[in-house]
Enzyme design. Structure first.
Site, PDB file in Angstrom:
ATOM      1  N   ASP A 151      30.255 -14.733  14.282  1.00 25.11           N
ATOM      2  CA  ASP A 151      29.129 -13.987  14.827  1.00 25.11           C
ATOM      3  C   ASP A 151      29.656 -12.604  15.182  1.00 25.11           C
ATOM      4  O   ASP A 151      30.450 -12.460  16.113  1.00 25.11           O
ATOM      5  CB  ASP A 151      28.628 -14.734  16.083  1.00 25.11           C
ATOM      6  CG  ASP A 151      27.186 -14.447  16.393  1.00 25.11           C
ATOM      7  OD1 ASP A 151      26.785 -13.282  16.268  1.00 25.11           O
ATOM      8  OD2 ASP A 151      26.468 -15.389  16.781  1.00 25.11           O
ATOM      9  N   ASP A 202      24.738  -9.877  14.752  1.00 30.69           N
ATOM     10  CA  ASP A 202      23.875  -9.943  15.932  1.00 30.69           C
ATOM     11  C   ASP A 202      23.064  -8.657  16.115  1.00 30.69           C
ATOM     12  O   ASP A 202      23.566  -7.558  15.857  1.00 30.69           O
ATOM     13  CB  ASP A 202      24.792 -10.145  17.151  1.00 30.69           C
ATOM     14  CG  ASP A 202      24.042 -10.316  18.445  1.00 30.69           C
ATOM     15  OD1 ASP A 202      23.411 -11.365  18.619  1.00 30.69           O
ATOM     16  OD2 ASP A 202      24.090  -9.395  19.296  1.00 30.69           O
ATOM     17  N   GLU A 222      20.695 -11.047  12.004  1.00 25.95           N
ATOM     18  CA  GLU A 222      19.679 -11.460  12.985  1.00 25.95           C
ATOM     19  C   GLU A 222      18.626 -10.362  13.064  1.00 25.95           C
ATOM     20  O   GLU A 222      18.906  -9.260  13.534  1.00 25.95           O
ATOM     21  CB  GLU A 222      20.291 -11.671  14.372  1.00 25.95           C
ATOM     22  CG  GLU A 222      19.254 -12.241  15.340  1.00 25.95           C
ATOM     23  CD  GLU A 222      19.492 -11.929  16.805  1.00 25.95           C
ATOM     24  OE1 GLU A 222      18.979 -12.667  17.653  1.00 25.95           O
ATOM     25  OE2 GLU A 222      20.170 -10.940  17.123  1.00 25.95           O
ATOM     26  N   HIS A 244      20.237 -20.634  19.428  1.00 21.56           N
ATOM     27  CA  HIS A 244      20.618 -20.612  20.838  1.00 21.56           C
ATOM     28  C   HIS A 244      19.735 -19.715  21.701  1.00 21.56           C
ATOM     29  O   HIS A 244      19.975 -19.587  22.893  1.00 21.56           O
ATOM     30  CB  HIS A 244      22.074 -20.164  20.948  1.00 21.56           C
ATOM     31  CG  HIS A 244      22.250 -18.754  20.459  1.00 21.56           C
ATOM     32  ND1 HIS A 244      22.011 -18.388  19.143  1.00 21.56           N
ATOM     33  CD2 HIS A 244      22.585 -17.616  21.093  1.00 21.56           C
ATOM     34  CE1 HIS A 244      22.200 -17.097  18.998  1.00 21.56           C
ATOM     35  NE2 HIS A 244      22.555 -16.593  20.170  1.00 21.56           N
ATOM     36  N   ASP A 245      18.743 -19.060  21.073  1.00 21.46           N
ATOM     37  CA  ASP A 245      17.830 -18.202  21.834  1.00 21.46           C
ATOM     38  C   ASP A 245      16.427 -18.787  21.920  1.00 21.46           C
ATOM     39  O   ASP A 245      15.536 -18.155  22.498  1.00 21.46           O
ATOM     40  CB  ASP A 245      17.725 -16.822  21.159  1.00 21.46           C
ATOM     41  CG  ASP A 245      19.032 -16.052  21.168  1.00 21.46           C
ATOM     42  OD1 ASP A 245      19.792 -16.172  22.148  1.00 21.46           O
ATOM     43  OD2 ASP A 245      19.292 -15.338  20.180  1.00 21.46           O
TER      44      ASP A 245
HETATM   45  C1  GLC Z   1      21.191 -11.774  20.070  1.00 18.07           C
HETATM   46  C2  GLC Z   1      21.797 -13.113  20.429  1.00 18.07           C
HETATM   47  C3  GLC Z   1      21.519 -13.389  21.867  1.00 18.07           C
HETATM   48  C4  GLC Z   1      22.168 -12.315  22.687  1.00 18.07           C
HETATM   49  C5  GLC Z   1      21.676 -10.935  22.254  1.00 18.07           C
HETATM   50  C6  GLC Z   1      22.521  -9.854  22.818  1.00 18.07           C
HETATM   51  O1  GLC Z   1      19.815 -11.794  20.155  1.00 18.07           O
HETATM   52  O2  GLC Z   1      21.320 -14.105  19.577  1.00 18.07           O
HETATM   53  O3  GLC Z   1      21.978 -14.639  22.262  1.00 18.07           O
HETATM   54  O4  GLC Z   1      21.877 -12.497  24.042  1.00 18.07           O
HETATM   55  O5  GLC Z   1      21.743 -10.779  20.852  1.00 18.07           O
HETATM   56  O6  GLC Z   1      23.762  -9.819  22.188  1.00 18.07           O
END
Ligand code: GLC
Length: 533
Positions: free
Chosen positions: A100, A202, A266, A327-328
């Protein structure tokens, strides 16, 4: 003959949230050696790659998404040797390893930021996004943090504000600065040189911000009772800017210097914007993450429309992908209920496009209620009580019915789900009706059938609660019929063909013949092998 498809097209990706997968040293937090211990499970499950949420040194304010060193391993997770051992072992098990990469922001404890904030003329000042206060002394723009509150924090020492799309401990780096890019690209190469098979990138849509620092327009649909404060404005000047494509092309060129690597982004964006990230041929992402199954109401017509729109929007050569959880997001089984979670598993594993599974969904894990005094997630702490917190979907993997579900010999960092005596890997492996058995059979079938992994998709008109489509490869045709409702439904097979049932969510209709009419029970999903006509 060489396969014309890449591993990431045929393959299935499995997301590991490392704090919660397997703890090898009894500190209550999962680690790399723990993941290594469980690789045989993942190989048996039949997935092709693991994506591990961040494992780099971090103050853990956002649990690893606040990186203080892009080329190290946080001691909580182990050492670089543990990492090398994990990659080697994963490869022996036939599993690719994806990391990641968090390029949008670092931790405020990263040496780059510590230098940058030390004075206005520090050589790293421009590595982050600094602006003078507005004339009234307030923040330079109305930009809001994803986790609530302003996205600007005043640094008293130098009298300027720095920008953070997320927490104030996560300052955004300045991707307009070529030195920043070079440093980030070096970090990518560091891991690629160690055999990493690619990255999930990310917060990609946020990398570049408006050069003129214009205010974001208000969001007319914002409802403070329903939405987090981050939704108050439309992120027109803070996300999805055209300059991103050049950066992605540069990242892609780095990945392409190594054989068979993959870049996944993402990107929470509407379909028509999302597909732009496939870029020009060879210049974009391999897989811009498609989260629309999570964001669309769980209703047959809406999902049929979504699939059609996505399929139609894909550019030439763009490979689709689908996601049901991460995880979000609240757990699938909690969002749509355990019975429909089985139907959803069949959907995910029979659609055209690379599926990504979230650890624990394959055993039917649900959200776990977190008592207020045990909340870890900063989102919940900043915006409490609205159900935005992400701890509930990050609880420890349930391996067996022993103490702490076999996750740790210590005290787990988040509570173990109360249902772990039933919902666990060991029990479900022995239960022919379990969610895990269903996942195992679906994955096995997907691996065995080109029609499912790489075949064509053709939707049938959605009727009532039924979602139906045909996947085909050459002469081979599989019909998938999913009942998203709680009434028995009947599908007319005239014009579709007749066939034999290969697999059902209820696991009790194998081999049944079907012609003319197909009856589908509540919460049932069926896969039929159609007879060639
Ligand atoms: C992305 C991740 C999340 C994180 C955010 C800030 O959305 O998936 O878990 O809090 O980025 O890095």
């Amino acid at each position: 003959m060489a396969d014309v498809f890449h591993w990431w097209q045929r393959g299935i990706i499995y997301q590991i949230y490392p704090r919660s997968f397997m703890d090898s040293n009894g500190d209550g937090i999962g680690d790399l050696a723990g993941i290594s211990q469980r690789l045989a499970y993942l190989e048996d499950l039949g997935v092709d790659a693991i994506w591990i949420s961040p494992i780099f040194p971090s103050p853990m304010v956002d649990f690893g998404y606040d990186v203080s060193d892009y080329i190290g391993i946080d001691p909580i997770f182990g050492t670089l040797d543990d990492f090398n051992a994990l990659v080697a072992a994963a490869h022996r098990h036939g599993l690719k390893v994806l990391l990641d990469f968090v390029p949008n922001h670092s931790s405020d404890q990263h040496p780059w930021f510590i230098e940058s904030r030390s004075s206005r003329d520090n050589p790293k000042r421009d590595w982050y996004v600094w602006r003078d206060p507005a004339p009234d002394g307030g923040p330079p723009t109305n930009w809001v943090s994803e986790f609530g509150g302003p996205a600007w924090t005043l640094d008293e020492t130098t009298g300027q504000y720095y920008y953070h799309a997320y927490l104030k401990q996560q300052p955004d780096v300045n991707w307009r600065n070529p030195e920043v890019r070079a440093a980030m690209y070096d970090a990518m190469r560091f891991w690629l040189d160690r055999g990493v098979d690619g990255f999930r990138i990310d917060a990609l849509r946020q990398l570049v911000k408006d050069e003129q620092f214009r205010h974001n327009p208000p969001n007319p649909d914002y409802d403070p009772a329903l939405h987090g404060p981050n939704r108050a404005v439309m992120p027109v000047y803070t996300t999805d800017l055209p300059e991103l494509m050049q950066i992605i092309a540069e990242m892609r060129a780095i990945a392409d210097d190594y054989p068979d690597r993959v870049l996944i982004g993402e990107l929470y964006l509407p379909i028509e914007r999302l597909i732009a990230y496939y870029g020009a041929e060879g210049c974009g992402l391999h897989l811009p993450f498609n989260f629309h199954l999570i964001l669309t109401p769980w209703q047959a017509q809406a999902i049929a429309d979504l699939i059609e729109r996505y399929e139609a929007a894909l550019p030439e050569g763009g490979w689709p992908n689908w996601v049901l959880g991460n995880h979000d997001q609240h757990r699938l089984a909690t969002r749509i209920g355990p019975a429909q979670a089985r139907v959803a598993a069949m959907l995910l594993l029979t659609l055209r496009g690379t599926p990504t599974l979230y650890y624990g969904d394959e055993i039917g894990m649900s959200d776990v209620e977190i008592p207020p005094d045990q909340v870890y997630d900063p989102f919940e702490k900043n915006v409490p009580g609205m159900g935005l917190g992400r701890d509930p979907e990050r609880t420890p993997m349930q391996w067996d019915a022993s103490a702490n579900a076999g996750f740790t010999e210590g005290s787990p960092w988040l509570p173990i789900a109360p249902d772990y005596g039933q919902t666990n890997v060991a029990r479900e492996l022995d239960d022919p009706d379990s969610m895990l058995t269903l996942y195992g059979r679906l994955i096995e079938l997907r691996r065995a059938e080109d029609a499912l992994s790489v075949g064509e998709y053709a939707g049938l008109p959605a009727e009532g609660d039924l979602l139906a489509y045909v996947r085909s490869y050459g002469e081979r045709r599989l019909l998938i019929v999913l009942n998203l409702g709680s009434q028995t439904q009947t599908l007319d097979l005239a014009g579709v063909g007749s066939g034999r049932l290969r697999l059902s969510t209820h696991l009790d209709r194998d081999g049944e013949a079907a012609d003319a009419q197909l009856s589908v029970r509540p919460d049932e999903g069926l896969i039929l092998e159609l007879v060639a006509t």
